[in-house]
Scaffold this motif. Structure first.
Motif: not given
Ligand code: BES
Ligand code: ZN
Length: 457
Positions: A29-49, A148-151
Motif C-alpha cells: 500500500s505504501t508504494s504508488s508503483d503497486h496501485k494496480d496490484d492493490i486493485q487486483e487484490a481487492a478484485d480477487f476478494l470481490v470475486e471470492r465473495l 470490511v476489507l481495506e487496502g
C-alpha cells in the motif's frame, strides 16, 4: 457442525491454493508503483465473495485504496458480526534476506512463507472460507455477517474512519471480528483485549547552507548530526522514562489484577532473548518485559539519516540530519495531543545553531475491548473446541488504528481472534503462517459463528 468441519478438511488444499493466488499479488500500500496490484487484490476478494451467494458484494472506492464490502443478513433477530481485515502488505525489503521470494508463496517446515501470509491475507481469508463452508454444505448461517476489507492498514488507514462515518448505517453491527494479531505461543490460543496506539513523527535539522569540510569548520560550526544524537539521547532518561513533558499525563495504570494476570502468562525471558540473539533487555524501570511491550508506552527511532554513508571515509560536516520516531501509546493517551507535545519538545530542544522542521505521519488511538463483552465468550468457546485449550487473554504492543474508531463511530466492541505467532515474522523477511493454524483458524471461525447467538445477552 460436523458437516462444516468435514467440508473444511476436504477443501483445505483448495483453500491453500486460493490463498496462494492472493499472496502472489504484491499489494504494497505504501508504494504508488503497486496501485494496480492493490486493485487486483481487492478484485480477487470481490470475486471470492461473489461465489458465496451473499446479499451484497461491492468494491467501494475511497480517496485512497478501495474497501471490499460484503454482507449476508439472514437473521434480523440475531447478532451481526463485521469481519475486518486488510489485503495490503508491507514492502518486502530487504529482499536478499528472503529464503524464497516474498510473492512466491512456498511451504517449508509446515509454514506458508510469503509477505502477507500472516499479516493479514492468510488470517482474514480464513473467515471467507468458514462462511463458504456454511454456504456450500447448505447449512444455515447462524448469524449476520458483513465484511470490511481495506487496502490501507499498513499506512495507518487514512481513509477508513471517514468511510465508517459516511456509511455508518450500512455498517451497523453488534461487534467487529478481527484476525490480525498473534497467539501467545504455538498451540496457545489467545484473545487480545488491548492494542497500543501510535504516533509517527519525523524531524529534520538544518545547519550550514552546505556540507562542509570537517577540518576547516569542525569545532566552530555546530554539526546537525551531533545535535540530532544529543536530542535523541534526551528523549528518554536512564530509567527508560520518556522525557516529553506531559507524555504520561493520561497513561492509565496497569491494575494489580492485570499485573497478576501478566505474571501468570507462560513467558520465558531467556527464550525471548535467545530468539533475538541479544544478551540483555532494557526498558522502563519497574515493569516486566511483557508489560513494557504491551501495556506501557514506548518511543523508538525508526530511521536516521545524515552525513556520508558510502564506502570508506569522507571528512564532512553534514548540513542536515533527520530522524523518524514512533511512539506506541496506551489508554488514555491521545495521538493528536502526543504529536503536539512531541513537536513542542523537540522544537525546544533544538539549539539556535540549527533550524528544525517537524512533520507528523500517521497515528491511531490505543484500543481496549470490554472484558465482559459476550462475543469474547463465544470466541473462547470456539478456540477451546478447536485447540483443545482455553485461550489466554492478553494485550499486544502492535497497533490496528481503526479498532478504536469502530468503538467511537459504530459503538462496536472488537474481538481480536489472532492466529499468527511471533515466529511469523510479520513485516520482516521470511514472513510465514503456520499451515496448520490456517486450517485451525477456519474451523475456529466457523465454530465462533455457530455458537455466537447463544451468548447474546
Ligand atoms: N497486524 C499488525 C498489527 C499487530 C501486530 C497487532 C502484532 C498485534 C500484534 C498490523 O498490520 C500492523 O502492522 N499495524 C501497524 C500500524 C501502523 C502502520 C499504523 C503497526 O502496528 O505498526
Ligand atoms: Zn502489519
Amino acid at each position: 457442525m460436523s458437516d462444516i468441519i468435514s467440508y473444511i478438511e476436504e477443501h483445505g488444499q483448495d483453500f491453500e491454493q486460493e490463498l496462494f493466488e492472493l499472496l502472489r499479488i504484491p499489494s504494497i500500500s505504501t508504494s504508488s508503483d503497486h496501485k494496480d496490484d492493490i486493485q487486483e487484490a481487492a478484485d480477487f476478494l470481490v470475486e471470492r465473495l461473489e461465489e458465496l451467494d451473499l446479499d451484497k458484494v461491492e468494491k467501494i472506492q475511497t480517496d485512497g485504496h478501495p474497501v471490499v464490502y460484503a454482507e449476508y443478513m439472514p437473521h434480523p433477530d440475531r447478532p451481526t458480526v463485521l469481519v475486518y481485515g486488510h489485503y495490503d502488505v508491507q514492502p518486502p525489503d530487504p529482499l536478499e534476506e528472503w529464503e524464497t521470494p516474498p510473492f512466491e508463496p512456498t511451504i517449508r517446515d509446515g509454514r506458508i512463507f510469503a509477505r502477507g501470509s500472516a499479516d493479514d491475507k492468510g488470517q482474514v481469508y480464513t473467515h471467507l472460507k468458514s462462511l463458504q463452508a456454511f454456504r456450500e454444505t447448505g447449512t444455515e448461517f447462524p448469524v449476520n455477517i458483513k465484511f470490511v476489507l481495506e487496502g490501507e492498514e499498513e499506512i495507518g488507514s487514512p481513509h477508513l474512519a471517514p468511510f465508517l462515518k459516511e456509511h455508518k448505517e450500512k455498517l451497523e453491527t453488534d461487534m467487529v471480528l478481527v484476525s490480525d494479531t498473534a497467539m501467545f505461543a504455538e498451540d496457545t490460543p489467545s484473545i487480545t483485549y488491548g492494542l497500543r496506539g501510535l504516533v509517527y513523527m519525523e524531524f529534520e535539522l538544518v545547519g550550514p547552507n552546505r556540507d562542509l569540510h570537517s577540518g576547516v569548520f569542525g569545532g566552530a560550526v555546530d554539526n546537525p548530526a551531533n545535535v540530532l544524537c544529543e536530542m535523541i539521547a534526551q528523549l528518554r532518561d536512564d530509567d527508560g522514562q520518556i522525557q516529553i513533558p506531559g507524555f504520561y499525563d493520561k497513561v492509565r495504570d496497569i491494575t494489580p489484577e492485570e499485573r497478576e494476570a501478566y505474571r501468570k502468562l507462560p513467558f520465558d525471558e531467556e527464550e525471548y532473548k535467545k530468539e533475538l540473539d541479544i544478551k540483555a533487555l532494557n526498558g522502563e524501570e519497574g515493569y516486566t518485559t511483557l508489560e513494557r511491550s504491551s501495556a506501557r508506552p514506548s518511543l523508538d527511532v525508526n530511521g536516521l539519516w545524515s552525513g556520508y554513508q558510502g564506502e570508506g571515509a569522507k571528512t564532512v560536516l553534514p548540513a542536515k540530519a533527520g530522524a523518524k520516531v514512533s511512539m506506541r501509546l496506551v489508554p488514555d493517551q491521545d495521538p493528536n495531543e502526543i504529536a503536539d507535545l512531541f513537536r513542542k519538545h523537540v522544537e525546544n530542544l533544538a539549539p539556535d545553531t540549527v533550524s528544525i522542521e517537524v512533520t507528523e505521519h500517521h497515528g491511531g488511538f490505543p484500543a481496549m475491548t470490554d472484558p465482559d463483552f459476550y462475543g469474547l465468550k463465544a470466541a473462547a468457546e470456539a478456540y477451546e473446541d478447536v485447540y483443545g485449550k482455553e485461550p489466554l487473554f492478553k494485550r499486544e504492543g502492535g497497533s490496528i488504528p481503526i479498532i478504536a474508531e469502530f468503538k467511537k463511530i459504530l459503538d462496536a466492541e472488537s474481538i481480536l481472534m489472532g492466529f499468527s505467532l511471533e515466529s511469523s515474522k510479520i513485516h520482516s523477511p521470511n514472513e510465514n503462517f503456520l499451515q496448520k493454524d490456517f486450517h485451525r483458524a477456519i474451523k475456529t471461525s466457523a465454530k465462533f459463528f455457530e455458537v455466537l447467538h447463544k451468548y447474546k445477552e
